[in-house]
Design an enzyme around this catalytic site. Structure first.
Site, PDB file in Angstrom:
ATOM      1  N   LEU A  80      18.970  60.283  56.830  1.00  0.00           N
ATOM      2  CA  LEU A  80      18.122  59.510  55.918  1.00  0.00           C
ATOM      3  C   LEU A  80      18.317  58.006  56.070  1.00  0.00           C
ATOM      4  O   LEU A  80      18.186  57.257  55.097  1.00  0.00           O
ATOM      5  CB  LEU A  80      18.358  59.904  54.456  1.00  0.00           C
ATOM      6  CG  LEU A  80      17.715  61.187  53.948  1.00  0.00           C
ATOM      7  CD1 LEU A  80      17.728  61.218  52.432  1.00  0.00           C
ATOM      8  CD2 LEU A  80      16.296  61.361  54.459  1.00  0.00           C
ATOM      9  N   HIS A 138      16.463  33.359  44.178  1.00  0.00           N
ATOM     10  CA  HIS A 138      15.093  33.718  43.887  1.00  0.00           C
ATOM     11  C   HIS A 138      14.146  32.938  44.795  1.00  0.00           C
ATOM     12  O   HIS A 138      14.527  31.948  45.426  1.00  0.00           O
ATOM     13  CB  HIS A 138      14.767  33.408  42.424  1.00  0.00           C
ATOM     14  CG  HIS A 138      15.369  34.389  41.474  1.00  0.00           C
ATOM     15  ND1 HIS A 138      15.192  34.311  40.106  1.00  0.00           N
ATOM     16  CD2 HIS A 138      16.143  35.485  41.669  1.00  0.00           C
ATOM     17  CE1 HIS A 138      15.821  35.301  39.508  1.00  0.00           C
ATOM     18  NE2 HIS A 138      16.423  36.020  40.442  1.00  0.00           N
ATOM     19  N   ALA A 167      10.190  71.497  49.696  1.00  0.00           N
ATOM     20  CA  ALA A 167       9.041  71.984  48.957  1.00  0.00           C
ATOM     21  C   ALA A 167       9.334  72.174  47.473  1.00  0.00           C
ATOM     22  O   ALA A 167       8.500  71.863  46.619  1.00  0.00           O
ATOM     23  CB  ALA A 167       8.547  73.294  49.571  1.00  0.00           C
ATOM     24  N   ALA A 182       7.386  73.486  58.302  1.00  0.00           N
ATOM     25  CA  ALA A 182       8.347  74.072  59.247  1.00  0.00           C
ATOM     26  C   ALA A 182       7.824  75.428  59.705  1.00  0.00           C
ATOM     27  O   ALA A 182       6.943  76.022  59.074  1.00  0.00           O
ATOM     28  CB  ALA A 182       9.721  74.229  58.594  1.00  0.00           C
ATOM     29  N   GLU A 231      11.647  30.950  44.127  1.00  0.00           N
ATOM     30  CA  GLU A 231      11.416  29.556  43.757  1.00  0.00           C
ATOM     31  C   GLU A 231      12.567  28.662  44.207  1.00  0.00           C
ATOM     32  O   GLU A 231      12.347  27.551  44.698  1.00  0.00           O
ATOM     33  CB  GLU A 231      11.231  29.441  42.238  1.00  0.00           C
ATOM     34  CG  GLU A 231      10.052  30.210  41.691  1.00  0.00           C
ATOM     35  CD  GLU A 231      10.428  31.597  41.195  1.00  0.00           C
ATOM     36  OE1 GLU A 231       9.883  32.012  40.158  1.00  0.00           O
ATOM     37  OE2 GLU A 231      11.260  32.254  41.855  1.00  0.00           O
ATOM     38  N   ALA A 263       8.410  79.499  60.371  1.00  0.00           N
ATOM     39  CA  ALA A 263       8.966  80.512  59.464  1.00  0.00           C
ATOM     40  C   ALA A 263      10.485  80.574  59.553  1.00  0.00           C
ATOM     41  O   ALA A 263      11.163  80.902  58.573  1.00  0.00           O
ATOM     42  CB  ALA A 263       8.361  81.879  59.777  1.00  0.00           C
TER      43      ALA A 263
END
Length: 314
Positions: free
Chosen positions: A199, A44, A248, A157, A46, A159
């Site tokens: 990703l 941590h 979407a 995008a 601290e 079509a």
């Protein structure tokens, strides 16, 4: 405290279920120790700062962005205990820990040891820094950011589905920084099948910051991906922050369920006309209901593109 908050930013996206906390130790006008939550959640902040300060921490003032933990763990001692043993003169705390295992107990332990405690210093800034952790404890789910990269007319995008690239290099690099700051990224199954996205974070120096990959849908996920069946299942992910990158239908589903806390809209200075819209139906029936939901919190130019960030108002 501002310095401690800045240090806390170094751990964002890498601390697992733990909050990313910052800590700084000051004595006689000098900084003698500093720390932030390390990858995986330990040590941590601290503990890291106290290790630097050593015996000099006695009589010091310690600034920490979240109440020191008071519960014991197999992974390390409670920070309240470490601070008590270090014998500082005062501990300044930005925000009380909402975790019921600590919630006030850390501050009480310090006071019982005769250490001065000051609270609510830059609390609003700390609450923003710790938003994901606070959301998981208080609401049982991560803070959700919806990212949309579109043309000026709201298309993501052409079509025919062509979308590489809507935005330029600078905006895409910024998007990778945001990936590095999140615990998990989510896409809909249709987007995963159509685009086969990696990703991952593809910026030099940030290779260790790789979020979990989540797919929304009933189909089997590619190797290395996790699956949830509906938006409400994000409560089962066990993470503090979630970034939604498309498509979407997925974006609309999370908006319909009221699960989006933050919007990041990257806009390229182009018009596509008959393309693919950034959102499907979000269940809106009256125009008046669309107002008062989002508030602009940031706006900037990223090369030729524009970024706008909106926070949910309630």
């Amino acid at each position: 405290m501002a310095v401690a908050l800045s240090l806390a930013e170094r751990g964002v996206g890498r601390t697992g279920l733990n909050p990313s906390v910052g800590c700084i130790i000051v004595k006689d006008g000098r900084v003698i120790g500093r720390g932030w939550t390390q990858p995986g959640g330990r040590p941590h902040a601290e503990a890291m700062a106290l290790a630097q300060a050593g015996e000099a921490a006695r009589g010091s003032t310690i600034y920490v962005t979240l109440e020191p933990c008071a519960h014991m763990s197999q992974r390390g001692p409670a920070c309240a205990q470490l601070l008590t043993e270090a014998e500082p003169a005062r501990v300044v705390i930005a925000l009380q820990d909402p975790d019921p295992r600590t919630f006030g107990a850390g501050m009480e332990a310090l006071k019982a040891a005769g250490i001065g405690v000051t609270t609510d210093v830059m609390a609003s800034q700390a609450r923003q820094s710790l938003a994901g952790f606070m959301s998981r404890i208080d609401r049982g789910r991560p803070v959700v950011t919806l990212k949309i990269a579109s043309s000026l007319d709201g298309q993501i995008a052409m079509a025919d589905g062509s979308s590489r690239w809507i935005t330029g290099d600078v905006a895409r690099a910024h998007g990778h920084v945001e990936r590095a700051r999140t615990d998990a990224i989510l896409l809909g199954a249709g987007t995963v099948r159509a685009d086969a996205p990696q990703l991952n974070v593809r910026l030099a120096g940030l290779g260790a910051y790789q979020p979990r990959r989540i797919m929304l849908g009933s189909a089997d996920a590619p190797q290395g991906w996790e699956v949830i069946r509906n938006p409400q299942d994000i409560a089962k992910l066990g993470c503090n922050t979630l970034l939604i990158e498309g498509g979407a239908a997925t974006a609309a589903a999370f908006l319909r369920d009221g699960l989006v806390d933050r919007l990041m809209l990257y806009r390229a200075p182009i018009l596509l006309g008959a393309g693919k819209a950034c959102l499907n139906d979000i269940g809106l029936t009256q125009l008046q209901d669309a107002h008062g939901i989002w508030q602009l919190s940031d706006a900037r130019s990223l090369g030729k593109d524009r970024l706008e960030v909106y926070e949910k108002t309630n």
